[in-house]
Design an enzyme around this catalytic site. Structure first.
Site, PDB file in Angstrom:
ATOM      1  N   SER A 171       0.841  -1.202   0.000  1.00 28.81           N
ATOM      2  CA  SER A 171       0.000   0.000   0.000  1.00 28.81           C
ATOM      3  C   SER A 171       0.878   1.255   0.000  1.00 28.81           C
ATOM      4  CB  SER A 171      -0.961  -0.047   1.192  1.00 28.81           C
ATOM      5  OG  SER A 171      -2.057   0.808   1.008  1.00 28.81           O
ATOM      6  N   HIS A 182      -7.266  -6.297   0.697  1.00 26.07           N
ATOM      7  CA  HIS A 182      -6.132  -5.372   0.689  1.00 26.07           C
ATOM      8  C   HIS A 182      -5.019  -5.833   1.623  1.00 26.07           C
ATOM      9  CE1 HIS A 182      -4.006  -1.668   0.055  1.00 26.07           C
ATOM     10  NE2 HIS A 182      -4.121  -1.283   1.307  1.00 26.07           N
TER      11      HIS A 182
END
Length: 253
Positions: free
Chosen positions: A84, A234
């Site tokens: 990320s 994620h």
């Protein structure tokens, strides 16, 4: 800036960077497997974990922080992996210092711009009355008014620490993150590309890497391979750690 990091294992260096609101600790379970094959550096990025706080917070300075760490550790080149926000950092680093990167792994993020979407988390973190709470349970109760998912709250509470007087504090630099959150979503903007092997590793249940992102990925990282980890969102390294370990090992061989 001199970043905090944890070093373990032996072999070729592999440097791992966490995402927003995270820390080096997020990668401990992965590290136990990978340190059998690599010298691991689990890094706290600025304004996170045990690393120093700063009013300056963007990918250019975070890439410089990583370069300083490598120079201090006398690492001429390394394999880099980032999740990320950490993925954006290592992408920026690879485009600025391509000679220092052997292989690049980007976990569930693309080179494009992302709009701010952490408002409820920031509101929750800001709402916690650090001077009043007596326990982590009380902090969790206050966070729950803004964040319903228990797993996300437990992740965020890993950044709850104590100062030398025993008072609760956030290890993250919450005021700066809150004020400059748009910096995290910035797109890459370079006239260069990185030609060494690059793995983009997405979560199959995540929307962070989409079909439309392939054009930017090919532009900046022409020697890329894109795969999706099954049954992962994620937080793929937390949801499917063994699949991530095996994928990383296969790519770096």
């Amino acid at each position: 800036m001199k970043l905090n990091f944890k070093k373990s294992g032996s072999g070729e260096p592999l440097i791992i960077l966490h995402g927003l609101f995270g820390s080096a600790d997020n990668w401990f379970s992965i590290a136990k497997e990978l340190e059998k094959y690599y010298t691991l550096y689990l890094v706290d990025q600025r304004n996170h974990g045990e690393s120093p706080h700063s009013d300056e917070w963007n990918y250019k300075v975070m890439a410089k922080d990583l370069n300083e760490l490598m120079e201090n550790e006398k690492i001429e080149s390394a394999n880099l992996m980032g999740h990320s926000m950490g993925g954006k950092t290592v992408m920026n680093f690879a485009l600025q210092y391509p000679e220092k990167v052997k292989k690049l792994i980007v976990a569930d993020i693309a080179p494009r711009h992302y709009p701010v979407h952490h408002q409820s988390i920031l509101e929750g973190l800001t709402s916690v009355k650090l001077q009043e709470i007596k326990s982590r349970k009380e902090a969790d109760d206050q966070l729950a008014k803004h964040i319903s998912e228990a797993g996300i709250r437990q992740f965020l509470l890993k950044s709850l620490g104590r100062d030398k007087d025993g008072n609760f504090i956030w290890k993250i630099n919450l005021p700066v993150i809150n004020d400059q959150i748009e910096n995290v979503g910035e797109a890459l903007d370079y006239d260069a590309n990185f030609e060494n092997p690059t793995l983009f590793m997405g979560g199959a249940n995540s929307k962070y890497i989409q079909e439309k992102d392939k054009e930017d990925i090919d532009k900046y990282f022409p020697n890329n391979h894109l795969i999706y980890i099954k049954n992962a969102g994620h937080w793929l390294h937390a949801e499917q750690p063994q699949a991530v370990v095996e994928t990383v090992k296969a790519f770096l061989k």
